[in-house]
Design a protein around this motif. Structure first.
Motif, PDB file in Angstrom:
ATOM      1  N   LEU A  35     118.651  79.585 -17.471  1.00 32.51           N
ATOM      2  CA  LEU A  35     117.355  79.040 -17.051  1.00 32.51           C
ATOM      3  C   LEU A  35     117.294  77.558 -17.410  1.00 32.51           C
ATOM      4  CD1 LEU A  35     114.858  81.891 -18.049  1.00 32.51           C
ATOM      5  CD2 LEU A  35     116.047  81.512 -15.874  1.00 32.51           C
ATOM      6  N   SER A  36     116.777  76.771 -16.510  1.00 30.47           N
ATOM      7  CA  SER A  36     116.694  75.329 -16.731  1.00 30.47           C
ATOM      8  C   SER A  36     115.645  75.008 -17.791  1.00 30.47           C
ATOM      9  CB  SER A  36     116.323  74.628 -15.421  1.00 30.47           C
ATOM     10  OG  SER A  36     115.023  75.041 -14.997  1.00 30.47           O
ATOM     11  N   ARG A  37     115.807  73.858 -18.430  1.00 34.61           N
ATOM     12  CA  ARG A  37     114.766  73.421 -19.368  1.00 34.61           C
ATOM     13  C   ARG A  37     113.508  73.088 -18.573  1.00 34.61           C
ATOM     14  NH1 ARG A  37     114.594  67.634 -20.954  1.00 34.61           N
ATOM     15  NH2 ARG A  37     115.485  66.451 -19.219  1.00 34.61           N
ATOM     16  N   LYS A  38     112.371  73.340 -19.177  1.00 35.81           N
ATOM     17  CA  LYS A  38     111.081  73.109 -18.517  1.00 35.81           C
ATOM     18  C   LYS A  38     110.413  71.899 -19.153  1.00 35.81           C
ATOM     19  CE  LYS A  38     111.776  76.926 -16.155  1.00 35.81           C
ATOM     20  NZ  LYS A  38     113.024  77.393 -16.782  1.00 35.81           N
ATOM     21  N   THR A  39     110.061  70.937 -18.349  1.00 30.92           N
ATOM     22  CA  THR A  39     109.478  69.687 -18.837  1.00 30.92           C
ATOM     23  C   THR A  39     107.990  69.618 -18.507  1.00 30.92           C
ATOM     24  OG1 THR A  39     110.106  68.554 -16.793  1.00 30.92           O
ATOM     25  CG2 THR A  39     111.682  68.480 -18.603  1.00 30.92           C
ATOM     26  N   ASP A  40     107.328  68.644 -19.148  1.00 33.56           N
ATOM     27  CA  ASP A  40     105.902  68.384 -18.915  1.00 33.56           C
ATOM     28  C   ASP A  40     105.067  69.652 -19.134  1.00 33.56           C
ATOM     29  OD1 ASP A  40     103.837  66.632 -18.371  1.00 33.56           O
ATOM     30  OD2 ASP A  40     103.782  67.155 -16.243  1.00 33.56           O
ATOM     31  N   VAL A  41     105.357  70.351 -20.226  1.00 35.43           N
ATOM     32  CA  VAL A  41     104.707  71.633 -20.506  1.00 35.43           C
ATOM     33  C   VAL A  41     103.465  71.421 -21.369  1.00 35.43           C
ATOM     34  CG1 VAL A  41     104.964  73.877 -21.628  1.00 35.43           C
ATOM     35  CG2 VAL A  41     106.874  72.908 -20.311  1.00 35.43           C
ATOM     36  N   ARG A  42     102.358  71.962 -20.913  1.00 39.09           N
ATOM     37  CA  ARG A  42     101.117  72.041 -21.694  1.00 39.09           C
ATOM     38  C   ARG A  42     100.509  73.416 -21.457  1.00 39.09           C
ATOM     39  NH1 ARG A  42      99.258  67.176 -23.654  1.00 39.09           N
ATOM     40  NH2 ARG A  42     100.253  65.309 -22.767  1.00 39.09           N
ATOM     41  N   PHE A  43      99.959  74.000 -22.501  1.00 47.63           N
ATOM     42  CA  PHE A  43      99.321  75.306 -22.403  1.00 47.63           C
ATOM     43  C   PHE A  43      97.812  75.126 -22.533  1.00 47.63           C
ATOM     44  CE2 PHE A  43     103.542  75.938 -24.248  1.00 47.63           C
ATOM     45  CZ  PHE A  43     104.079  76.860 -23.370  1.00 47.63           C
ATOM     46  N   GLN A  44      97.063  75.711 -21.592  1.00 51.35           N
ATOM     47  CA  GLN A  44      95.601  75.674 -21.618  1.00 51.35           C
ATOM     48  C   GLN A  44      95.092  77.102 -21.804  1.00 51.35           C
ATOM     49  OE1 GLN A  44      93.898  72.827 -21.534  1.00 51.35           O
ATOM     50  NE2 GLN A  44      95.697  71.530 -21.151  1.00 51.35           N
ATOM     51  N   LEU A  45      94.444  77.354 -22.933  1.00 51.34           N
ATOM     52  CA  LEU A  45      93.957  78.696 -23.246  1.00 51.34           C
ATOM     53  C   LEU A  45      92.439  78.710 -23.205  1.00 51.34           C
ATOM     54  CD1 LEU A  45      96.237  79.559 -26.335  1.00 51.34           C
ATOM     55  CD2 LEU A  45      96.770  79.666 -23.886  1.00 51.34           C
ATOM     56  N   SER A  46      91.883  79.757 -22.607  1.00 49.48           N
ATOM     57  CA  SER A  46      90.428  79.936 -22.541  1.00 49.48           C
ATOM     58  C   SER A  46      90.045  81.166 -23.350  1.00 49.48           C
ATOM     59  CB  SER A  46      89.965  80.109 -21.090  1.00 49.48           C
ATOM     60  OG  SER A  46      90.250  78.965 -20.332  1.00 49.48           O
ATOM     61  N   MET A  47      89.100  80.988 -24.300  1.00 52.83           N
ATOM     62  CA  MET A  47      88.659  82.085 -25.154  1.00 52.83           C
ATOM     63  C   MET A  47      87.483  82.815 -24.498  1.00 52.83           C
ATOM     64  SD  MET A  47      90.925  81.412 -27.314  1.00 52.83           S
ATOM     65  CE  MET A  47      91.987  79.966 -27.284  1.00 52.83           C
ATOM     66  N   ASN A  48      87.156  83.969 -25.017  1.00 52.04           N
ATOM     67  CA  ASN A  48      86.056  84.772 -24.456  1.00 52.04           C
ATOM     68  C   ASN A  48      84.716  84.053 -24.515  1.00 52.04           C
ATOM     69  OD1 ASN A  48      87.832  86.792 -23.887  1.00 52.04           O
ATOM     70  ND2 ASN A  48      87.134  88.206 -25.471  1.00 52.04           N
ATOM     71  N   ASP A  49      84.545  83.170 -25.519  1.00 53.12           N
ATOM     72  CA  ASP A  49      83.276  82.461 -25.651  1.00 53.12           C
ATOM     73  C   ASP A  49      83.227  81.177 -24.833  1.00 53.12           C
ATOM     74  OD1 ASP A  49      84.993  80.830 -27.044  1.00 53.12           O
ATOM     75  OD2 ASP A  49      83.953  80.975 -28.973  1.00 53.12           O
ATOM     76  N   GLY A  50      84.253  80.957 -24.002  1.00 50.82           N
ATOM     77  CA  GLY A  50      84.298  79.768 -23.161  1.00 50.82           C
ATOM     78  C   GLY A  50      85.008  78.590 -23.793  1.00 50.82           C
ATOM     79  N   HIS A  51      85.322  78.697 -25.091  1.00 46.60           N
ATOM     80  CA  HIS A  51      86.032  77.616 -25.759  1.00 46.60           C
ATOM     81  C   HIS A  51      87.424  77.472 -25.165  1.00 46.60           C
ATOM     82  CE1 HIS A  51      87.419  75.005 -28.982  1.00 46.60           C
ATOM     83  NE2 HIS A  51      88.449  75.822 -29.181  1.00 46.60           N
ATOM     84  N   VAL A  61     109.304  78.352 -38.559  1.00 43.39           N
ATOM     85  CA  VAL A  61     110.606  77.770 -38.245  1.00 43.39           C
ATOM     86  C   VAL A  61     110.451  76.926 -36.996  1.00 43.39           C
ATOM     87  CG1 VAL A  61     112.985  78.218 -37.557  1.00 43.39           C
ATOM     88  CG2 VAL A  61     111.952  79.578 -39.366  1.00 43.39           C
ATOM     89  N   GLU A  62     111.024  75.760 -37.033  1.00 41.30           N
ATOM     90  CA  GLU A  62     110.982  74.827 -35.908  1.00 41.30           C
ATOM     91  C   GLU A  62     111.494  75.494 -34.629  1.00 41.30           C
ATOM     92  OE1 GLU A  62     113.144  70.492 -35.012  1.00 41.30           O
ATOM     93  OE2 GLU A  62     114.085  71.963 -36.353  1.00 41.30           O
ATOM     94  N   THR A  63     110.774  75.335 -33.540  1.00 40.65           N
ATOM     95  CA  THR A  63     111.266  75.741 -32.229  1.00 40.65           C
ATOM     96  C   THR A  63     112.190  74.637 -31.719  1.00 40.65           C
ATOM     97  OG1 THR A  63     109.290  77.035 -31.713  1.00 40.65           O
ATOM     98  CG2 THR A  63     110.622  76.291 -29.856  1.00 40.65           C
ATOM     99  N   GLU A  64     113.416  75.005 -31.416  1.00 36.77           N
ATOM    100  CA  GLU A  64     114.438  74.009 -31.108  1.00 36.77           C
ATOM    101  C   GLU A  64     113.982  73.078 -29.991  1.00 36.77           C
ATOM    102  OE1 GLU A  64     119.273  73.887 -30.489  1.00 36.77           O
ATOM    103  OE2 GLU A  64     118.160  75.692 -29.895  1.00 36.77           O
ATOM    104  N   GLY A  65     114.045  71.777 -30.282  1.00 30.71           N
ATOM    105  CA  GLY A  65     113.737  70.761 -29.282  1.00 30.71           C
ATOM    106  C   GLY A  65     112.264  70.472 -29.076  1.00 30.71           C
ATOM    107  N   VAL A  66     111.373  71.143 -29.841  1.00 29.74           N
ATOM    108  CA  VAL A  66     109.929  70.954 -29.665  1.00 29.74           C
ATOM    109  C   VAL A  66     109.356  70.220 -30.878  1.00 29.74           C
ATOM    110  CG1 VAL A  66     107.700  72.120 -29.420  1.00 29.74           C
ATOM    111  CG2 VAL A  66     109.727  73.025 -28.246  1.00 29.74           C
ATOM    112  N   PRO A  67     108.680  69.080 -30.680  1.00 27.43           N
ATOM    113  CA  PRO A  67     108.057  68.387 -31.810  1.00 27.43           C
ATOM    114  C   PRO A  67     107.066  69.306 -32.525  1.00 27.43           C
ATOM    115  CG  PRO A  67     108.029  67.012 -29.839  1.00 27.43           C
ATOM    116  CD  PRO A  67     108.465  68.374 -29.405  1.00 27.43           C
ATOM    117  N   SER A 123      98.613  64.187 -27.307  1.00 27.48           N
ATOM    118  CA  SER A 123     100.027  64.296 -27.667  1.00 27.48           C
ATOM    119  C   SER A 123     100.865  64.346 -26.398  1.00 27.48           C
ATOM    120  CB  SER A 123     100.277  65.564 -28.490  1.00 27.48           C
ATOM    121  OG  SER A 123      99.528  65.559 -29.691  1.00 27.48           O
ATOM    122  N   SER A 124     102.129  64.025 -26.537  1.00 28.17           N
ATOM    123  CA  SER A 124     103.038  64.082 -25.392  1.00 28.17           C
ATOM    124  C   SER A 124     103.261  65.528 -24.964  1.00 28.17           C
ATOM    125  CB  SER A 124     104.385  63.443 -25.750  1.00 28.17           C
ATOM    126  OG  SER A 124     104.217  62.078 -26.082  1.00 28.17           O
ATOM    127  N   ALA A 125     103.467  65.720 -23.671  1.00 27.66           N
ATOM    128  CA  ALA A 125     103.796  67.055 -23.161  1.00 27.66           C
ATOM    129  C   ALA A 125     105.126  67.514 -23.747  1.00 27.66           C
ATOM    130  CB  ALA A 125     103.849  67.037 -21.642  1.00 27.66           C
TER     131      ALA A 125
END
Length: 524
Positions: free
Chosen positions: A142-158, A214-220, A167-169
């Motif tokens: 599998l290729s490396r995935k760039t420009d990754v950001r995760f957007q999570l929505s909680m039950n209370d709308g937060h 433990v550090e995730t390899e390659g992720v700041p 921060s950088s992607a």
């Protein structure tokens, strides 16, 4: 043919998908009992193509290894250590995870061949949970995935952004599998998120908890903390965020406390982020009356009261322990510990035997190579007793007088052929189908493991015989499925049957006696 990463990456996706009862088959390989009818494959105790009913599964007569994390003779393999990444996490945080449900992202991979969409999911209770990421697939890069950001929505709308919007992607490398926490509370302090894999925790009294990531390899490394009166950090920069709390960007991995948070009424949460190179060296268990985390380049056995058992292939092993016992000794000799960040590091001598030289002599040339037959369901059948008579035979002689009970000795057999069997006299010790493994997974014979059952394996003058059936290249092309990357080198011929090397392997041992923090010193 399996690769070590095939299993732990799949286990992570099982957990991510909502599995709670995670189980394995096989976790420890085995060596089957002998049949009263000898070594005839058609009359053994193992399932086989020759049984009149059942699945017609072609199997070796004795070995039941299946590339298990712990092999047929107890040998630890790479995935035994890789799987501990999840085992530690489930042990300490499984109670929280069990009630959490699966949520999938809005955009998911279309199919197994989708190599552009990152594979991820969360399990949560609507407010807190764990983010699971898998960028590994068996038999496909599998290729490396760039420009990754995760957007999570909680039950209370937060809404929560990982990493922070300022921060950088992120880039998720090829072959990475990991899990990160979000909104995880420890008393009145919460980890809003961390871009590192949560492994375990230890407590130093009711008011102080240390989390080990433990550090995730390659992720700041970025950690956000909420609910703290004071936050200290050993590296990186601070960003105050209304959404996430105190965000620490650019933390450096290491053995020291990377960040700590203190609440108004004294609660303290400490954070250690070990380097990715330590990911498969982390252990946790009870020692001298207290739960302790150990980082070691050896294989460990904990949960034996005040004793820590060590297995290693080198003349010394290193242990870094948090929290360290009051003292550690081997055979009455105290081990000197040195501070290594939040840990105390020890160097432990390992009892290794002088390995014997193995003399190999060819006793018999191979007969004609068999044409592999198929079962009614199309499976390639194992060799029959008559077909085994066509095997080439080698004798293996060695002087095992230097081997002690402190060493666990094995032969590793590097051969090219259809299948192989190892005998001590007329006793079949183990057998093997050629599958292309090198190192982990190759044919091995556990001499120390079998010595009580088969006297003479570790005597001053010991002899085994190896039988190797020749292999037709056409059988691989038409009958036996092994990916061509793992085929043996036929040397330009259409048939191969050779013994390339016999390696002598050993695991040396040591046992440490630990004194608990509360134990009084011995006075003489």
């Amino acid at each position: 043919h399996m690769s070590s990463a095939d299993m732990p990456s799949a286990h992570l996706t099982f957990l991510a998908s909502g599995v709670n009862a995670l189980g394995y088959y096989m976790y420890h390989g085995g060596n089957n009992p002998h049949s009263a009818f000898g070594d005839d494959p058609a009359r053994g105790l193992q399932e086989s193509s020759f049984q009149p009913a059942g699945a017609e599964n072609p199997m070796p007569s004795l070995t039941y290894d299946f590339f298990a994390p712990l092999g047929e003779f107890g040998q630890p393999r790479r995935h035994y250590h890789q799987m501990r990444r999840l085992h530690l996490f489930v042990h300490d945080f499984g109670v929280r995870l069990a009630d959490m449900v699966l949520s999938m992202p809005a955009v998911c991979p279309k199919d197994f061949d989708d190599n552009t969409t990152l594979r991820w999911a969360i399990r949560s209770d609507g407010k807190s949970g764990f983010l699971f990421i898998n960028n590994y697939q068996r038999l496909k890069v599998l290729s490396r995935k760039t420009d990754v950001r995760f957007q999570l929505s909680m039950n209370d709308g937060h809404r929560l952004s990982i990493p922070h919007v300022n921060s950088s992607a992120l880039t998720i490398g090829s072959g990475v599998w990991t899990h990160w926490p979000f909104n995880l509370a420890f008393g009145s302090i919460s980890i809003t998120y961390a871009t590192a894999q949560l492994f375990s925790s230890v407590s130093n009294g009711p008011e102080e908890t240390t989390l080990v990531f433990v550090e995730t390899e390659g992720v700041p490394i970025e950690v956000a903390v909420a609910g703290a009166k004071r936050v200290a950090h050993s590296s990186g920069t601070i960003l105050n965020s209304e959404e996430a709390g105190v965000v620490i960007q650019g933390l450096a991995p290491g053995m020291s406390v990377a960040a700590s948070a203190q609440a108004d009424h004294g609660e303290v949460l400490k954070i250690i982020v070990l380097p990715h190179s330590s990911a498969d060296q982390v252990w946790k268990g009870m020692l001298a009356g207290k739960a302790r985390i150990v980082v070691s380049d050896a294989t460990l056995v904990l949960h034996d009261a005040d004793k820590l058992h060590i297995r290693a292939i080198t003349e010394s092993a290193t242990l870094a322990i948090l929290p360290a016992p009051a003292s550690m000794s081997i055979a009455g000799k105290k081990l000197a510990g040195v501070a290594d960040g939040a840990f105390v590091r020890y160097t432990v001598p390992i009892d290794l035997a002088k390995l014997p030289h193995v003399t190999v002599q060819k006793l018999k040339e191979a007969g004609p190579a068999r044409e592999v037959q198929s079962t009614s369901g199309g499976k390639a059948m194992e060799p029959t007793a008559n077909e085994w008579k066509q095997a080439a035979v080698w004798s293996l002689n060695w002087n095992a007088s230097s081997i002690t009970d402190a060493s666990q000795v094995r032969f590793a057999i590097r051969y090219r052929g259809d299948a192989a069997r190892m005998y001590a006299g007329g006793t079949l010790l183990t057998d093997n189908w050629f599958t292309g493994y090198k190192g982990d997974g190759q044919m091995e014979v556990g001499l120390s493991y079998l010595a009580d059952e088969v006297p003479g394996l570790l005597w001053e003058s010991a002899t085994l015989t190896l039988h190797v059936l020749p292999l037709r290249k056409g059988n691989l092309e038409r009958k036996v499925f092994i990916d061509s990357d793992f085929w043996p080198d036929f040397g330009g011929q259409s048939i191969i049957g050779s013994l390339d090397a016999v390696d002598v392997l050993q695991l040396g041992t040591a046992t440490i006696d630990a004194q608990s923090d509360e134990s009084p010193a011995l006075v003489i």
